[in-house]
Design a protein around this motif. Structure first.
Motif: not given
Length: 162
Positions: A38-40, A31-34, A23-24
């Motif tokens: 966090x979602x991952x 969305x920021x990398x942070x 899903x990435x």
């Protein structure tokens, strides 16, 4: 390996990483990398919790199955309570593997040494079946699968097909 173990292996085999990798590409560009990290991490945590629960359920199911078998068939301790016959049954049950193993070894020796030169077709078929069953039991299915091509070649040569 039984079905329940395979299910547990599936659920504990990095499912969270698989979901994140899948899903990435669909993460919003805003969305920021942070936020993506966090979602991952949350996806992985949720998948790990599911995997742990699945493994726990598999263990419970396996324990229930083992208990059911024990209740239906009894245990060696139950046989000890039966006078005279109980210890004999326990002894005979323990002898199964060595008796069949050595009997198969003896039969193969007699055939390959030429002491049993003329086996009927039925006797030869029975010898093959006994060998596959006993050797499969002693050494496992994988060992039999590994030598099956050799056995097939030998059978073809014996039948004159090659």
């Amino acid at each position: 390996m039984n079905l329940l173990t395979k299910v547990a292996d599936f659920f504990t085999g990095g499912l969270g990483s698989t979901i994140v990798d899948t899903v990435k590409d669909y993460f919003p560009p805003s969305m920021s990398d942070l936020e993506k990290a966090e979602l991952a991490a949350r996806i992985k945590d949720a998948a790990d919790k599911q995997a742990n629960e699945a493994a726990r359920l598999v263990n419970v199911a396996q324990a229930e199955f083992n208990l059911r078998i024990k209740d239906l068939e009894g245990t060696a301790k139950d046989l000890n309570n039966v006078r005279f016959v109980g210890p004999i049954v326990i002894f005979l049950r323990g002898c199964q593997r060595p008796v069949w193993g050595y009997a198969t070894l003896y039969m193969n020796f007699m055939v390959f040494s030429g002491r049993w030169p003329q086996l009927s077709e039925m006797q030869e078929s029975a010898l093959w079946v006994i060998n596959l069953l006993v050797l499969g039991f002693l050494f496992g299915e994988r060992a039999i699968k590994n030598i099956m091509p050799l056995i097939e070649r030998l059978v073809k040569i014996k039948l004159g097909l090659q």
